[in-house]
Design a protein around this motif. Structure first.
Motif, PDB file in Angstrom:
ATOM      1  N   MET A 122      72.796 -25.741  62.940  1.00 55.41           N
ATOM      2  CA  MET A 122      71.359 -25.486  62.865  1.00 55.41           C
ATOM      3  C   MET A 122      70.820 -25.256  64.276  1.00 55.41           C
ATOM      4  N   SER A 123      70.044 -24.176  64.448  1.00 54.80           N
ATOM      5  CA  SER A 123      69.536 -23.866  65.774  1.00 54.80           C
ATOM      6  C   SER A 123      68.196 -23.144  65.689  1.00 54.80           C
ATOM      7  N   ARG A 124      67.583 -23.013  66.851  1.00 55.49           N
ATOM      8  CA  ARG A 124      66.329 -22.271  66.991  1.00 55.49           C
ATOM      9  C   ARG A 124      66.311 -21.687  68.394  1.00 55.49           C
ATOM     10  N   GLY A 125      65.967 -20.421  68.492  1.00 55.66           N
ATOM     11  CA  GLY A 125      65.847 -19.774  69.791  1.00 55.66           C
ATOM     12  C   GLY A 125      64.665 -18.828  69.780  1.00 55.66           C
ATOM     13  N   GLU A 126      63.919 -18.809  70.877  1.00 54.29           N
ATOM     14  CA  GLU A 126      62.771 -17.915  70.965  1.00 54.29           C
ATOM     15  C   GLU A 126      62.274 -17.829  72.402  1.00 54.29           C
ATOM     16  N   PRO A 131      53.396 -22.692  81.397  1.00 50.76           N
ATOM     17  CA  PRO A 131      52.632 -22.513  82.630  1.00 50.76           C
ATOM     18  C   PRO A 131      53.431 -21.858  83.761  1.00 50.76           C
ATOM     19  N   GLY A 132      54.743 -22.092  83.800  1.00 56.75           N
ATOM     20  CA  GLY A 132      55.593 -21.512  84.843  1.00 56.75           C
ATOM     21  C   GLY A 132      56.077 -20.108  84.551  1.00 56.75           C
ATOM     22  N   GLY A 133      55.738 -19.550  83.393  1.00 58.81           N
ATOM     23  CA  GLY A 133      56.185 -18.204  83.035  1.00 58.81           C
ATOM     24  C   GLY A 133      56.785 -18.166  81.642  1.00 58.81           C
ATOM     25  N   GLU A 134      57.546 -17.106  81.384  1.00 52.47           N
ATOM     26  CA  GLU A 134      58.193 -16.950  80.076  1.00 52.47           C
ATOM     27  C   GLU A 134      59.647 -17.392  80.183  1.00 52.47           C
ATOM     28  N   TYR A 135      60.096 -18.075  79.126  1.00 48.18           N
ATOM     29  CA  TYR A 135      61.458 -18.593  79.069  1.00 48.18           C
ATOM     30  C   TYR A 135      62.070 -18.265  77.716  1.00 48.18           C
ATOM     31  N   TYR A 136      63.380 -18.064  77.720  1.00 47.05           N
ATOM     32  CA  TYR A 136      64.098 -18.054  76.455  1.00 47.05           C
ATOM     33  C   TYR A 136      64.557 -19.491  76.251  1.00 47.05           C
ATOM     34  N   ARG A 137      64.181 -20.078  75.116  1.00 49.38           N
ATOM     35  CA  ARG A 137      64.529 -21.459  74.813  1.00 49.38           C
ATOM     36  C   ARG A 137      65.407 -21.497  73.570  1.00 49.38           C
ATOM     37  N   TYR A 138      66.350 -22.415  73.580  1.00 51.14           N
ATOM     38  CA  TYR A 138      67.305 -22.526  72.485  1.00 51.14           C
ATOM     39  C   TYR A 138      67.659 -23.993  72.289  1.00 51.14           C
ATOM     40  N   MET A 139      67.691 -24.415  71.035  1.00 48.96           N
ATOM     41  CA  MET A 139      68.151 -25.758  70.695  1.00 48.96           C
ATOM     42  C   MET A 139      69.134 -25.684  69.533  1.00 48.96           C
ATOM     43  N   GLN A 140      70.115 -26.570  69.576  1.00 52.79           N
ATOM     44  CA  GLN A 140      71.083 -26.688  68.482  1.00 52.79           C
ATOM     45  C   GLN A 140      71.203 -28.157  68.099  1.00 52.79           C
ATOM     46  N   ALA A 141      71.105 -28.415  66.811  1.00 53.70           N
ATOM     47  CA  ALA A 141      71.111 -29.783  66.285  1.00 53.70           C
ATOM     48  C   ALA A 141      72.421 -30.503  66.591  1.00 53.70           C
ATOM     49  N   ILE A 142      72.302 -31.818  66.811  1.00 54.73           N
ATOM     50  CA  ILE A 142      73.466 -32.698  66.940  1.00 54.73           C
ATOM     51  C   ILE A 142      73.449 -33.629  65.726  1.00 54.73           C
ATOM     52  N   PRO A 143      74.334 -33.364  64.753  1.00 54.39           N
ATOM     53  CA  PRO A 143      74.386 -34.255  63.588  1.00 54.39           C
ATOM     54  C   PRO A 143      75.119 -35.550  63.937  1.00 54.39           C
ATOM     55  N   MET A 144      74.677 -36.640  63.351  1.00 56.09           N
ATOM     56  CA  MET A 144      75.330 -37.934  63.543  1.00 56.09           C
ATOM     57  C   MET A 144      76.655 -37.916  62.790  1.00 56.09           C
ATOM     58  N   ALA A 186      69.519 -33.040  69.883  1.00 55.26           N
ATOM     59  CA  ALA A 186      69.843 -31.620  70.002  1.00 55.26           C
ATOM     60  C   ALA A 186      70.241 -31.274  71.431  1.00 55.26           C
ATOM     61  N   PHE A 187      71.076 -30.263  71.542  1.00 53.90           N
ATOM     62  CA  PHE A 187      71.331 -29.645  72.832  1.00 53.90           C
ATOM     63  C   PHE A 187      70.158 -28.714  73.078  1.00 53.90           C
ATOM     64  N   SER A 188      69.617 -28.742  74.264  1.00 52.12           N
ATOM     65  CA  SER A 188      68.446 -27.922  74.565  1.00 52.12           C
ATOM     66  C   SER A 188      68.659 -27.202  75.873  1.00 52.12           C
ATOM     67  N   ILE A 189      68.479 -25.882  75.849  1.00 57.30           N
ATOM     68  CA  ILE A 189      68.647 -25.109  77.065  1.00 57.30           C
ATOM     69  C   ILE A 189      67.536 -24.077  77.171  1.00 57.30           C
ATOM     70  N   LYS A 190      67.226 -23.699  78.408  1.00 57.62           N
ATOM     71  CA  LYS A 190      66.220 -22.675  78.619  1.00 57.62           C
ATOM     72  C   LYS A 190      66.522 -21.900  79.879  1.00 57.62           C
ATOM     73  N   GLN A 191      66.007 -20.677  79.915  1.00 55.89           N
ATOM     74  CA  GLN A 191      66.238 -19.798  81.048  1.00 55.89           C
ATOM     75  C   GLN A 191      64.996 -18.960  81.287  1.00 55.89           C
ATOM     76  N   PRO A 192      64.540 -18.845  82.543  1.00 58.54           N
ATOM     77  CA  PRO A 192      63.376 -17.990  82.787  1.00 58.54           C
ATOM     78  C   PRO A 192      63.723 -16.529  82.533  1.00 58.54           C
ATOM     79  N   LEU A 193      62.757 -15.782  82.015  1.00 60.66           N
ATOM     80  CA  LEU A 193      62.962 -14.354  81.812  1.00 60.66           C
ATOM     81  C   LEU A 193      62.643 -13.648  83.123  1.00 60.66           C
ATOM     82  N   GLU A 194      63.461 -12.683  83.481  1.00 59.67           N
ATOM     83  CA  GLU A 194      63.211 -11.932  84.709  1.00 59.67           C
ATOM     84  C   GLU A 194      62.099 -10.943  84.501  1.00 59.67           C
TER      85      GLU A 194
END
Length: 194
Positions: A122-126, A131-144, A186-194
């Motif tokens: 299960m994941s979500r990305g958008e 405030p710092g700009g636009e980012y691509y953000r992504y999370m993926q669930a960690i099931p127990m 969840a694992f959560s990662i993000k990256q600024p858009l150029e």
């Protein structure tokens, strides 16, 4: 004339339908995000399994305290993503406290799971404007999982050594009490858009 309009309409519809697919194929971030999460999961689970085999839950907790931040920091440097893990019940408030977007995503994951969707994968990305700009953000669930119960299960069922190590390493720990099959975080990662 009617045939021409119908043909033009179908061509436009086909173009609209193909547009997002082509854009998604051209956009590398979703796949890069999945690969970054996979790299983190593979390395961290390998180290946790080795620690559990050699020294039990106490040694696995040491991996989370010492190695997990090193791994996420290294992956962040190597990939250009900010790589972390978050949870609604944080073990380490300095490293696992979810921001507003992450809290919303965790809530969506719980809702999707309650409606029958499997947590595995299960994941979500958008793209998110912050405030710092636009980012691509992504999370993926960690099931127990069952093995996670050694450190994240019901507190009264933890081995005495695990309870002791958790109390010493995480004095404000809220990361216990999970049952197998629940959303642990969840694992959560993000990256600024150029």
């Amino acid at each position: 004339m009617m045939k021409q309009q119908l043909g033009l309409s179908l061509t436009l519809l086909a173009g609209v339908a193909a547009g997002p697919v082509l854009a998604a194929e051209a956009e590398p971030r979703p796949e890069q995000a999945r690969q970054t999460v996979k790299a983190l999961m593979d390395e961290l689970s390998g180290e946790l399994e080795a620690a559990m085999s050699s020294g039990g839950a106490g040694e696995a907790i040491d991996v989370c305290v010492e190695r997990a931040p090193e791994i996420t920091a290294r992956l962040s440097r190597e990939t250009g993503w900010r790589v972390t893990r978050v949870s609604g019940q944080v073990r380490d408030p300095l490293l696992g406290m979810p921001d507003a977007w992450e809290q919303q995503t965790l809530a969506q994951f719980r809702e999707r799971h309650s409606e029958g969707e499997a947590l595995k994968g299960m994941s979500r990305g958008e793209v998110v404007t912050e405030p710092g700009g636009e980012y691509y953000r992504y999370m993926q669930a960690i099931p127990m999982q069952k093995v996670c119960s050694n450190c994240h299960g019901a507190e009264d069922e933890l081995a005495p050594a695990a309870r002791e190590t958790l109390a010493e390493r995480y004095p404000h720990d809220e990361g216990t009490g999970y049952e197998v099959g629940e959303l642990r975080g969840a694992f959560s990662i993000k990256q600024p858009l150029e």
